[in-house]
Design a protein around this motif. Structure first.
Motif, PDB file in Angstrom:
ATOM      1  N   ALA A 333       5.843 -67.807 140.031  1.00 31.07           N
ATOM      2  CA  ALA A 333       5.709 -66.699 140.984  1.00 31.07           C
ATOM      3  C   ALA A 333       6.170 -65.412 140.319  1.00 31.07           C
ATOM      4  O   ALA A 333       7.185 -65.406 139.614  1.00 31.07           O
ATOM      5  N   LYS A 334       5.440 -64.330 140.547  1.00 26.84           N
ATOM      6  CA  LYS A 334       5.775 -63.027 139.991  1.00 26.84           C
ATOM      7  C   LYS A 334       5.762 -61.971 141.084  1.00 26.84           C
ATOM      8  O   LYS A 334       4.946 -62.021 142.010  1.00 26.84           O
ATOM      9  N   VAL A 335       6.650 -60.995 140.957  1.00 26.35           N
ATOM     10  CA  VAL A 335       6.625 -59.846 141.853  1.00 26.35           C
ATOM     11  C   VAL A 335       7.133 -58.636 141.071  1.00 26.35           C
ATOM     12  O   VAL A 335       7.986 -58.763 140.182  1.00 26.35           O
ATOM     13  N   GLY A 336       6.578 -57.485 141.379  1.00 30.07           N
ATOM     14  CA  GLY A 336       6.996 -56.273 140.691  1.00 30.07           C
ATOM     15  C   GLY A 336       6.697 -55.045 141.532  1.00 30.07           C
ATOM     16  O   GLY A 336       5.881 -55.097 142.460  1.00 30.07           O
ATOM     17  N   PHE A 337       7.384 -53.949 141.209  1.00 33.25           N
ATOM     18  CA  PHE A 337       7.198 -52.704 141.948  1.00 33.25           C
ATOM     19  C   PHE A 337       7.094 -51.541 140.972  1.00 33.25           C
ATOM     20  O   PHE A 337       7.850 -51.466 139.998  1.00 33.25           O
ATOM     21  N   ASP A 338       6.154 -50.627 141.230  1.00 31.60           N
ATOM     22  CA  ASP A 338       6.028 -49.368 140.507  1.00 31.60           C
ATOM     23  C   ASP A 338       6.286 -48.251 141.519  1.00 31.60           C
ATOM     24  O   ASP A 338       5.450 -48.001 142.383  1.00 31.60           O
ATOM     25  N   LEU A 339       7.431 -47.598 141.407  1.00 34.13           N
ATOM     26  CA  LEU A 339       7.827 -46.611 142.402  1.00 34.13           C
ATOM     27  C   LEU A 339       7.901 -45.213 141.798  1.00 34.13           C
ATOM     28  O   LEU A 339       8.087 -45.057 140.589  1.00 34.13           O
ATOM     29  N   PHE A 340       7.771 -44.212 142.666  1.00 32.19           N
ATOM     30  CA  PHE A 340       7.909 -42.803 142.280  1.00 32.19           C
ATOM     31  C   PHE A 340       6.982 -42.467 141.108  1.00 32.19           C
ATOM     32  O   PHE A 340       7.422 -41.975 140.071  1.00 32.19           O
ATOM     33  N   GLN A 341       5.691 -42.787 141.296  1.00 33.43           N
ATOM     34  CA  GLN A 341       4.671 -42.520 140.278  1.00 33.43           C
ATOM     35  C   GLN A 341       5.033 -43.200 138.949  1.00 33.43           C
ATOM     36  O   GLN A 341       4.969 -42.605 137.880  1.00 33.43           O
ATOM     37  N   GLU A 342       5.413 -44.472 139.066  1.00 29.83           N
ATOM     38  CA  GLU A 342       5.723 -45.342 137.932  1.00 29.83           C
ATOM     39  C   GLU A 342       6.929 -44.857 137.121  1.00 29.83           C
ATOM     40  O   GLU A 342       7.052 -45.151 135.939  1.00 29.83           O
ATOM     41  N   LYS A 343       7.844 -44.165 137.776  1.00 31.83           N
ATOM     42  CA  LYS A 343       9.088 -43.779 137.100  1.00 31.83           C
ATOM     43  C   LYS A 343      10.163 -44.860 137.239  1.00 31.83           C
ATOM     44  O   LYS A 343      11.140 -44.872 136.500  1.00 31.83           O
ATOM     45  N   VAL A 344       9.985 -45.757 138.210  1.00 27.92           N
ATOM     46  CA  VAL A 344      10.861 -46.920 138.374  1.00 27.92           C
ATOM     47  C   VAL A 344       9.984 -48.162 138.404  1.00 27.92           C
ATOM     48  O   VAL A 344       9.086 -48.275 139.243  1.00 27.92           O
ATOM     49  N   LEU A 345      10.239 -49.085 137.485  1.00 27.37           N
ATOM     50  CA  LEU A 345       9.444 -50.306 137.404  1.00 27.37           C
ATOM     51  C   LEU A 345      10.374 -51.509 137.388  1.00 27.37           C
ATOM     52  O   LEU A 345      11.351 -51.545 136.618  1.00 27.37           O
ATOM     53  N   PHE A 346      10.075 -52.462 138.236  1.00 26.38           N
ATOM     54  CA  PHE A 346      10.848 -53.700 138.294  1.00 26.38           C
ATOM     55  C   PHE A 346       9.885 -54.884 138.326  1.00 26.38           C
ATOM     56  O   PHE A 346       8.889 -54.863 139.058  1.00 26.38           O
ATOM     57  N   THR A 347      10.148 -55.892 137.517  1.00 27.76           N
ATOM     58  CA  THR A 347       9.346 -57.115 137.534  1.00 27.76           C
ATOM     59  C   THR A 347      10.272 -58.316 137.445  1.00 27.76           C
ATOM     60  O   THR A 347      11.321 -58.265 136.783  1.00 27.76           O
ATOM     61  N   ALA A 348       9.886 -59.398 138.093  1.00 25.72           N
ATOM     62  CA  ALA A 348      10.613 -60.661 138.010  1.00 25.72           C
ATOM     63  C   ALA A 348       9.603 -61.794 138.074  1.00 25.72           C
ATOM     64  O   ALA A 348       8.676 -61.770 138.899  1.00 25.72           O
ATOM     65  N   ALA A 349       9.773 -62.760 137.205  1.00 23.72           N
ATOM     66  CA  ALA A 349       8.907 -63.943 137.183  1.00 23.72           C
ATOM     67  C   ALA A 349       9.792 -65.177 137.099  1.00 23.72           C
ATOM     68  O   ALA A 349      10.714 -65.247 136.283  1.00 23.72           O
TER      69      ALA A 349
END
Length: 459
Positions: A333-349
């Protein structure tokens, strides 16, 4: 050491007064770099602090770019009992050392080229990059997943190659290929994927985008970076993995995308594995992925992964001495977020088997849960501060049956961090990596720590 820190502070304060801001429209920039690296003493192997002074020119012309890394690492007054010896150069940067895996001029001097590139992966139909490789995958990741040749920085830089050609660039949309080698001077890890779009005559319709791919990857020297002076392994033979996949992009959009796929692979010991899953984007900023796995005991999914160069000897030993066993189910399972026009990126698998943790310890990471997480904070969101960090943990539950306790135990983990502060044209960088090495301490395992502190000026 105090003198180096004082000079770095002075540069960070004075540089904005005389350095021009990079990123102009001329396409050329350069940087001066001053700092320290934690490196092994060439004679004793003991980790020591070495100063560095570097020059990094960078040229960009359209889709083409090239960068150099000309760094001199040294110690001032290295012998406190001998004031006549003013400076000591870090010789492994310039001369092949006895017993080192750097055995020829190409292996030593090609990495002085930071990168050469044309085009961008997943954007341009033709792209090529030579130099550092950080996250190269083939197909859907069953064989090669986020492979990297940068795991020995700052001690050593490796010069690799990644290449992609889509026949659509030549108005032949039916075929394409991707090629990889981890070390261009050694051709140790070499492989590629060829894919067909058999229904490309249907244009951009659903089935017109269908890909049928075949992957083959070979490691000609699994012990290349392993210190085998204690004869831990009697010999080494090539390792290979073969795979095939069907990939269908169902929805392609900025707000919503969906790719479905199935992929199978067979490894050198004849163990087989297969996956089926989906991945994509939701609302333009949420990344997701889910995967079902069906694998034989003795099969290692994502054999060539981010930390492959660190653990290739142990994987070789396992796969050479393990025959295929029963099939079992697994998941990812994977989840990720690109916030504030890709200035904050988080991914977890997270992935693992459906079966319970083995009662008898296994050397196959696929028998245990596995976690990989990363966080990136880019510039301009919080002043001149930027940050990137990664935590990857293998064999969760092997050392401690309490999975949550074992999850934060750094054993069998790789931890990396980069902290940057930019003011004007000056960039202050702290790099730190903490890596589990199962071969240390007579096989009981231990940690390799690497760090560097530097200040660079762009002009």
């Amino acid at each position: 050491m105090k003198r180096i820190i004082l000079v770095m502070i002075a540069l960070s304060l004075l540089a904005p007064l005389w350095a021009q801001d990079g990123g102009g429209d001329k396409g050329f920039s350069a940087g001066l770099n001053l700092g320290t690296d934690l490196l092994p003493n060439p004679d004793t192997g003991v980790m020591e602090s070495w100063s560095k002074l570097g020059f990094r020119p960078d040229l960009a012309l359209g889709k083409f770019g090239v960068g150099l890394d000309l760094t001199l690492r040294f110690q001032l007054y290295p012998d406190p009992n001998d004031n006549t010896k003013i400076i000591r150069i870090y010789e492994p940067d310039w001369l092949p050392a006895a017993g080192s895996t750097i055995t020829d001029i190409l292996d030593l001097y090609l990495p002085k080229i930071l990168y050469v590139r044309y085009g961008l992966k997943d954007i341009d139909p033709i792209y090529v990059k030579l130099g550092s490789i950080s996250d190269f995958s083939l197909g859907n990741g069953l064989v090669v997943s986020d492979y990297s040749n940068t795991r020995f920085l700052p001690d050593r830089r490796i010069f690799g190659l990644q290449l992609g050609v889509d026949g659509a660039a030549f108005k032949v949309p039916y075929i394409g290929m991707e090629v990889l080698t981890g070390n261009l001077s050694k051709f140790d890890v070499i492989g590629g994927r060829v894919y067909l779009r058999p229904l490309a005559f249907l244009g951009s319709s659903l089935f017109g985008r269908l890909q049928v791919g075949a992957t083959a990857v070979l490691d000609q020297d699994p012990l290349l970076y392993f210190d085998n002076s204690s004869n831990t392994y009697a010999a080494s033979s090539p390792v290979y993995v073969l795979g095939a996949d069907l990939t269908l992009p169902i929805i392609s959009g900025k707000l919503l995308s969906l790719v479905s796929y199935v992929e199978g692979a067979r490894e050198m010991n004849d163990a087989m594995g297969a996956i089926g899953g989906i991945r994509g984007k939701l609302l333009g900023f949420i990344r997701y992925g889910a995967e079902a796995r069906y694998m034989q005991e003795g099969f290692i999914p994502a054999y060539f992964d981010t930390n492959y160069d660190l653990y290739r000897a142990e994987r070789f030993d396992y796969i050479e001495n393990t025959a295929p066993g029963d099939f079992g189910m697994g998941w990812l399972a994977k989840v990720g977020f690109d916030l504030f026009q890709e200035k904050v990126l988080f991914t977890a698998a997270v992935d693992g088997p459906l079966a319970p943790i083995p009662s008898v310890a296994s050397d196959n990471a696929a028998a245990y849960p596995h976690l990989k997480g990363s966080f990136i904070l880019k510039e301009d969101l919080i002043g001149g501060i930027s940050f990137s960090g990664v935590y990857e943990k293998y064999f969760i539950g092997r050392a401690n049956s309490n999975i949550f306790t074992d999850l934060i135990d750094p054993t069998d983990a790789v931890i990396g961090m980069d902290v940057n502060y930019k003011t004007g044209a000056t960039l202050l960088t702290l790099h730190y990596t903490y890596k589990w090495d199962p071969s240390k301490n007579s096989g009981a395992g231990g940690f390799d720590v690497s760090s560097s502190l530097s200040v660079s000026v762009q002009f």
